[in-house]
Design an enzyme around this catalytic site. Sequence first.
Site, mmCIF file in Angstrom:
data_model
loop_
_atom_site.group_PDB
_atom_site.id
_atom_site.type_symbol
_atom_site.label_atom_id
_atom_site.label_comp_id
_atom_site.label_asym_id
_atom_site.label_seq_id
_atom_site.Cartn_x
_atom_site.Cartn_y
_atom_site.Cartn_z
ATOM 1 N N CYS A 1 0.812 -1.203 0.000
ATOM 2 C CA CYS A 1 0.000 0.000 0.000
ATOM 3 C C CYS A 1 0.851 1.260 0.000
ATOM 4 O O CYS A 1 0.396 2.301 -0.424
ATOM 5 C CB CYS A 1 -0.920 0.018 1.222
ATOM 6 S SG CYS A 1 -2.145 -1.303 1.219
ATOM 7 N N ARG B 1 -5.054 5.166 -2.207
ATOM 8 C CA ARG B 1 -5.338 3.734 -2.128
ATOM 9 C C ARG B 1 -5.672 3.312 -0.704
ATOM 10 O O ARG B 1 -6.615 2.552 -0.473
ATOM 11 C CB ARG B 1 -4.135 2.935 -2.636
ATOM 12 C CG ARG B 1 -4.374 1.440 -2.584
ATOM 13 C CD ARG B 1 -3.207 0.639 -3.100
ATOM 14 N NE ARG B 1 -3.552 -0.781 -3.150
ATOM 15 C CZ ARG B 1 -2.734 -1.730 -3.537
ATOM 16 N NH1 ARG B 1 -1.513 -1.425 -3.907
ATOM 17 N NH2 ARG B 1 -3.113 -2.994 -3.555
#
Length: 292
Positions: free
Chosen positions: A189, A235
């Site tokens: 991530c 994200r």
Amino acid sequence: METRQGRLTQWRRWPVSLWLLLGGCALAAPVMTHVARESWSTDQGAHGPLVLAIGVWLLSREWPAARSVARPGSPVLAVALLAVLLPFYVFARVTSTVELEAAAMCAILLTAGLATVGGPVLRRLWFPLIFLLFAFPPPDTLYALLTQPLKIAVSGWAVTLLGALGYPVAGSGVSIQIGQYEMLVAAACAGMNSLISLTALGLFYSYIRHSANWRYMLLLVLCILPVAVLANLVRVLLLLLVTYHFGEAAGQGFVHEAAGMTMFVTALLGIFLIDSLAAPLRRRLSARAVAP
């Protein structure tokens, strides 16, 4: 009919530089196999084959202009460099350290290129050669050095933003608690995989579009890292919101992969937007470059 002795004589007449180039390619084969197996098969190195293909295309694109200055380099210098690099290559192969193998291979190939076509050609091909480095995994120490601060920063920003919007969220390091769910901001991530691939993509875009204006190209390159961090933040926020509203299964399923595509699209749009907004500055720098 050509005799065996004649064939041997013909092989002996080949330039030393050509033997160096062939030997470098032979040494590169096992290393590239190791890189493909250990790096390109992972999420962090999945961009490697694409970077390699683009780099080879860039080399073929720039070669016609660079070929005019090709001159064989010093064989003495090449032998001296190889005397240092070959033991380093053997050590890397024995220890099976893919990062060291890649570094040794690149150095040997550059030495072969220096002996074959000379330094002026390598200087003209500087961008494709640097770009190709993104196809190889970075050292683990560099990975950890860049990943951990980035994960902590993205986690803190995500908690602050969602808290300001009224969500029940709290964070500790790279762990985020939202409602009854807990999410770990992993390297996927906010890590080196996205940072390296987005940086390579941004460099390619900047070079293709603005290589004639190196000042503006450098400015655009400096914007790549903030854009990559922002894309990672988007994200993480998307995954947290999906997990909170639809459950952990939804956040870790298809949406997790879709969030990765969202991150990439966000980064691309960010680079395009900056390039568009900075058009007046680009024109000003171009005019300054051609001014007497």
